[in-house]
Design a protein around this motif. Structure first.
Motif, PDB file in Angstrom:
ATOM      1  N   ASN A 200       0.855  -1.188   0.000  1.00 33.90           N
ATOM      2  CA  ASN A 200       0.000   0.000   0.000  1.00 33.90           C
ATOM      3  C   ASN A 200       0.884   1.228   0.000  1.00 33.90           C
ATOM      4  OD1 ASN A 200      -2.802  -1.069   0.299  1.00 33.90           O
ATOM      5  ND2 ASN A 200      -1.931  -1.966   2.157  1.00 33.90           N
ATOM      6  N   LEU A 201       0.537   2.216  -0.817  1.00 35.58           N
ATOM      7  CA  LEU A 201       1.307   3.452  -0.901  1.00 35.58           C
ATOM      8  C   LEU A 201       0.521   4.604  -0.308  1.00 35.58           C
ATOM      9  CD1 LEU A 201       2.775   3.279  -4.527  1.00 35.58           C
ATOM     10  CD2 LEU A 201       3.895   2.665  -2.390  1.00 35.58           C
ATOM     11  N   GLY A 202       1.230   5.493   0.389  1.00 34.12           N
ATOM     12  CA  GLY A 202       0.605   6.701   0.919  1.00 34.12           C
ATOM     13  C   GLY A 202       1.548   7.871   0.793  1.00 34.12           C
ATOM     14  N   ILE A 203       1.000   9.055   0.558  1.00 38.12           N
ATOM     15  CA  ILE A 203       1.802  10.280   0.484  1.00 38.12           C
ATOM     16  C   ILE A 203       1.750  10.958   1.846  1.00 38.12           C
ATOM     17  CG2 ILE A 203       2.059  12.532  -0.611  1.00 38.12           C
ATOM     18  CD1 ILE A 203       0.854  11.348  -3.134  1.00 38.12           C
ATOM     19  N   VAL A 204       2.918  11.113   2.439  1.00 38.36           N
ATOM     20  CA  VAL A 204       3.019  11.682   3.780  1.00 38.36           C
ATOM     21  C   VAL A 204       3.318  13.175   3.666  1.00 38.36           C
ATOM     22  CG1 VAL A 204       4.232  11.582   5.983  1.00 38.36           C
ATOM     23  CG2 VAL A 204       3.867   9.483   4.665  1.00 38.36           C
ATOM     24  N   ALA A 205       2.420  13.997   4.181  1.00 35.00           N
ATOM     25  CA  ALA A 205       2.640  15.446   4.174  1.00 35.00           C
ATOM     26  C   ALA A 205       3.679  15.790   5.234  1.00 35.00           C
ATOM     27  CB  ALA A 205       1.334  16.173   4.441  1.00 35.00           C
ATOM     28  N   TYR A 206       4.652  16.620   4.820  1.00 32.46           N
ATOM     29  CA  TYR A 206       5.697  17.034   5.752  1.00 32.46           C
ATOM     30  C   TYR A 206       5.562  18.531   5.978  1.00 32.46           C
ATOM     31  CZ  TYR A 206      10.310  17.225   7.948  1.00 32.46           C
ATOM     32  OH  TYR A 206      11.339  17.425   8.827  1.00 32.46           O
ATOM     33  N   ARG A 207       6.508  19.129   6.647  1.00 26.51           N
ATOM     34  CA  ARG A 207       6.454  20.546   6.981  1.00 26.51           C
ATOM     35  C   ARG A 207       6.360  21.388   5.703  1.00 26.51           C
ATOM     36  NH1 ARG A 207       8.056  21.020  12.386  1.00 26.51           N
ATOM     37  NH2 ARG A 207       9.174  19.191  13.196  1.00 26.51           N
ATOM     38  N   GLY A 208       5.496  22.388   5.712  1.00 27.93           N
ATOM     39  CA  GLY A 208       5.313  23.210   4.524  1.00 27.93           C
ATOM     40  C   GLY A 208       4.566  22.433   3.457  1.00 27.93           C
ATOM     41  N   ALA A 209       5.024  22.573   2.219  1.00 29.92           N
ATOM     42  CA  ALA A 209       4.359  21.894   1.096  1.00 29.92           C
ATOM     43  C   ALA A 209       5.100  20.630   0.677  1.00 29.92           C
ATOM     44  CB  ALA A 209       4.244  22.857  -0.089  1.00 29.92           C
ATOM     45  N   ARG A 210       6.041  20.185   1.515  1.00 31.31           N
ATOM     46  CA  ARG A 210       6.837  19.014   1.155  1.00 31.31           C
ATOM     47  C   ARG A 210       6.098  17.719   1.481  1.00 31.31           C
ATOM     48  NH1 ARG A 210      12.292  20.939   4.180  1.00 31.31           N
ATOM     49  NH2 ARG A 210      10.691  21.479   5.709  1.00 31.31           N
ATOM     50  N   SER A 211       6.501  16.655   0.831  1.00 29.04           N
ATOM     51  CA  SER A 211       5.872  15.358   1.075  1.00 29.04           C
ATOM     52  C   SER A 211       6.814  14.252   0.624  1.00 29.04           C
ATOM     53  CB  SER A 211       4.541  15.248   0.322  1.00 29.04           C
ATOM     54  OG  SER A 211       4.752  15.295  -1.071  1.00 29.04           O
ATOM     55  N   PHE A 212       6.540  13.033   1.054  1.00 29.81           N
ATOM     56  CA  PHE A 212       7.289  11.875   0.582  1.00 29.81           C
ATOM     57  C   PHE A 212       6.352  10.669   0.542  1.00 29.81           C
ATOM     58  CE2 PHE A 212       8.109  12.264   5.160  1.00 29.81           C
ATOM     59  CZ  PHE A 212       7.829  10.990   5.646  1.00 29.81           C
ATOM     60  N   VAL A 213       6.766   9.640  -0.206  1.00 28.99           N
ATOM     61  CA  VAL A 213       5.922   8.460  -0.415  1.00 28.99           C
ATOM     62  C   VAL A 213       6.364   7.340   0.525  1.00 28.99           C
ATOM     63  CG1 VAL A 213       5.144   6.722  -2.071  1.00 28.99           C
ATOM     64  CG2 VAL A 213       5.542   9.077  -2.823  1.00 28.99           C
ATOM     65  N   MET A 214       5.405   6.752   1.203  1.00 31.22           N
ATOM     66  CA  MET A 214       5.669   5.645   2.131  1.00 31.22           C
ATOM     67  C   MET A 214       4.959   4.395   1.628  1.00 31.22           C
ATOM     68  SD  MET A 214       4.871   5.493   6.252  1.00 31.22           S
ATOM     69  CE  MET A 214       6.215   6.604   6.694  1.00 31.22           C
ATOM     70  N   ALA A 215       5.632   3.253   1.682  1.00 33.46           N
ATOM     71  CA  ALA A 215       5.059   1.984   1.218  1.00 33.46           C
ATOM     72  C   ALA A 215       4.953   1.009   2.377  1.00 33.46           C
ATOM     73  CB  ALA A 215       5.918   1.381   0.105  1.00 33.46           C
ATOM     74  N   ASP A 216       3.746   0.490   2.583  1.00 32.68           N
ATOM     75  CA  ASP A 216       3.512  -0.553   3.580  1.00 32.68           C
ATOM     76  C   ASP A 216       3.665  -1.903   2.881  1.00 32.68           C
ATOM     77  OD1 ASP A 216       2.602  -2.278   5.516  1.00 32.68           O
ATOM     78  OD2 ASP A 216       0.480  -1.708   5.301  1.00 32.68           O
ATOM     79  N   ILE A 217       4.767  -2.597   3.172  1.00 29.01           N
ATOM     80  CA  ILE A 217       5.062  -3.887   2.538  1.00 29.01           C
ATOM     81  C   ILE A 217       4.471  -5.006   3.393  1.00 29.01           C
ATOM     82  CG2 ILE A 217       6.912  -5.349   1.631  1.00 29.01           C
ATOM     83  CD1 ILE A 217       6.791  -2.590   0.336  1.00 29.01           C
ATOM     84  N   PRO A 218       3.867  -6.029   2.786  1.00 27.39           N
ATOM     85  CA  PRO A 218       3.338  -7.152   3.573  1.00 27.39           C
ATOM     86  C   PRO A 218       4.379  -7.707   4.546  1.00 27.39           C
ATOM     87  CG  PRO A 218       2.624  -7.357   1.320  1.00 27.39           C
ATOM     88  CD  PRO A 218       3.576  -6.188   1.352  1.00 27.39           C
ATOM     89  N   GLY A 219       3.915  -8.135   5.698  1.00 31.60           N
ATOM     90  CA  GLY A 219       4.804  -8.564   6.770  1.00 31.60           C
ATOM     91  C   GLY A 219       5.739  -9.704   6.398  1.00 31.60           C
ATOM     92  N   ILE A 220       6.954  -9.616   6.940  1.00 30.59           N
ATOM     93  CA  ILE A 220       7.971 -10.651   6.732  1.00 30.59           C
ATOM     94  C   ILE A 220       7.895 -11.632   7.903  1.00 30.59           C
ATOM     95  CG2 ILE A 220      10.469 -11.047   6.589  1.00 30.59           C
ATOM     96  CD1 ILE A 220      10.753  -8.234   5.477  1.00 30.59           C
ATOM     97  N   ILE A 221       8.202 -12.889   7.650  1.00 31.74           N
ATOM     98  CA  ILE A 221       8.374 -13.855   8.730  1.00 31.74           C
ATOM     99  C   ILE A 221       9.754 -14.474   8.593  1.00 31.74           C
ATOM    100  CG2 ILE A 221       5.908 -14.374   8.850  1.00 31.74           C
ATOM    101  CD1 ILE A 221       6.533 -17.055   7.463  1.00 31.74           C
ATOM    102  N   GLU A 222      10.219 -15.094   9.656  1.00 33.38           N
ATOM    103  CA  GLU A 222      11.520 -15.749   9.602  1.00 33.38           C
ATOM    104  C   GLU A 222      11.476 -16.854   8.545  1.00 33.38           C
ATOM    105  OE1 GLU A 222      14.891 -17.491  12.697  1.00 33.38           O
ATOM    106  OE2 GLU A 222      12.851 -17.071  13.384  1.00 33.38           O
ATOM    107  N   GLY A 223      12.416 -16.827   7.607  1.00 32.24           N
ATOM    108  CA  GLY A 223      12.428 -17.775   6.503  1.00 32.24           C
ATOM    109  C   GLY A 223      11.792 -17.226   5.237  1.00 32.24           C
ATOM    110  N   ALA A 224      11.405 -15.944   5.252  1.00 32.97           N
ATOM    111  CA  ALA A 224      10.766 -15.348   4.071  1.00 32.97           C
ATOM    112  C   ALA A 224      11.677 -15.387   2.859  1.00 32.97           C
ATOM    113  CB  ALA A 224      10.349 -13.909   4.368  1.00 32.97           C
ATOM    114  N   SER A 225      12.989 -15.220   3.073  1.00 34.27           N
ATOM    115  CA  SER A 225      13.932 -15.233   1.948  1.00 34.27           C
ATOM    116  C   SER A 225      13.997 -16.604   1.290  1.00 34.27           C
ATOM    117  CB  SER A 225      15.322 -14.822   2.428  1.00 34.27           C
ATOM    118  OG  SER A 225      15.769 -15.672   3.470  1.00 34.27           O
TER     119      SER A 225
END
Length: 334
Positions: A200-225
């Motif tokens: 899931n992607l979301g645009i995070v509003a920062y101070r002033g008119a700045r922003s950055f994109v944050m991605a929620d990646i599905p959870g990892i478990i031990e052995g995911a690799s």
């Protein structure tokens, strides 16, 4: 967007257009009975082209389009007329799409910019008309080149989500909750593992008119690799994030240091280059901690990574977190 609509892998058969044949025409009109060669060149066959766009973020529109076929070029004509070029097939894809040869696995190229176009499967060249072959010894060549055949190949398109910050953590670490608090994204949130099954992607509003994109990646478990859980399918999305935010809940059954070490190990096994990415550790659900317990936990945090105690529900440490993330993103962009 519903989870079922997120498609990050498609395999398609691409067939570019054949080049048109050159013409072997000899000039004739009511004043000329034995004119020289004036056959035009054949038209180029249509290309299959990938074009980057910010308007889509999934390969869903290509999921059921198994064959992509471009037009053939038309043959050349008399009076040096060049045949019409076959129409190109332009496939719009989200930024972060990688094209691979399906048989060899070779990476052909990747699309990272809006409006960027790259030829995926080139069309055949048109054949040369007979006027190219005239010479002092062959003044009226009665032959021309055939058009070059197009190519037919299976291509894999693979999407790796592009974001400034990627959230890394075990299921139920609070990643989706954080994204819903700092952005307008509305990921599914529940108290059972693997609530998030697509990025899931979301645009995070920062101070002033700045922003950055944050991605929620599905959870990892031990052995995911090694393919456990959602495994390699979503580990690749982490590769394209500029900064990694590791998230460990305060009520973890292991120590924060142990949980962070497992997460980092899974990433390094999948791609050793990930250990060089800027990273930050957030201890989530810290509203349940008092000052004494917080100080005790600080003494046992992993070394070599800055750490912030946050609570998405109580809005604790959120602005400090955004400040630190912006600082890390700015360092990467420099």
């Amino acid at each position: 967007m519903p989870g079922s609509n997120f498609v990050d892998y498609v395999k398609i058969c691409c067939r570019s257009g054949h080049g048109g044949a050159g013409s072997a025409h000899l000039h004739r009109d009511k004043f000329t009975a034995t004119g020289g060669p004036d056959g035009g060149d054949g038209g180029r066959g249509g290309h299959i082209i990938l074009k980057g766009t910010t308007q889509i973020w999934t390969l869903l529109h290509l999921k059921y389009r198994k064959h992509v076929i471009a037009e053939d070029g038309l043959p050349g004509g008399s009076s040096l007329r060049t045949g019409k070029t076959g129409k190109d097939e332009i496939l719009e894809v989200p930024l972060g799409t990688i094209a691979k040869d399906a048989e060899t696995g070779e990476v052909l190229f990747e699309i990272t910019k809006d409006g960027e176009e790259k030829v995926l499967t080139p069309g055949g060249r048109g054949g040369q008309g007979n006027w190219h072959f005239k010479s002092p010894t062959v003044q009226t060549p009665r032959f021309a080149q055939s058009g070059e055949p197009g190519r037919e190949e299976w291509i894999v398109l693979e999407l790796k989500v592009l974001a400034d910050v990627g959230l890394v953590g075990f299921p139920n670490a609070g990643k989706s909750t954080l994204l819903s608090v700092v952005s307008a994204a509305k990921p599914e949130i529940a108290d059972y593992p693997f609530t998030t099954i697509v990025p899931n992607l979301g645009i995070v509003a920062y101070r002033g008119a700045r922003s950055f994109v944050m991605a929620d990646i599905p959870g990892i478990i031990e052995g995911a690799s090694g393919g456990k859980g959602l495994g390699l399918r979503f580990l690749r999305h982490i590769e394209r994030n500029a900064v990694l935010l590791f998230m460990v809940p305060a009520d973890t059954s292991r120590t924060i240091r142990e949980e962070y070490a497992i997460l980092l190990n899974e990433l390094e096994i999948h791609n050793p280059g990930l250990k060089y990415k800027p990273r930050l550790l957030a201890v989530t659900k810290s509203d349940m901690l008092d000052d004494e317990l917080t100080q005790e936990m600080r003494a046992h945090l992993p070394e070599g990574i800055p750490c912030i105690f946050i609570s998405s529900v109580a809005q604790k440490g959120i602005q400090e977190l955004k400040d630190k993330l912006w600082e890390l993103i700015y360092q990467v962009s420099d």
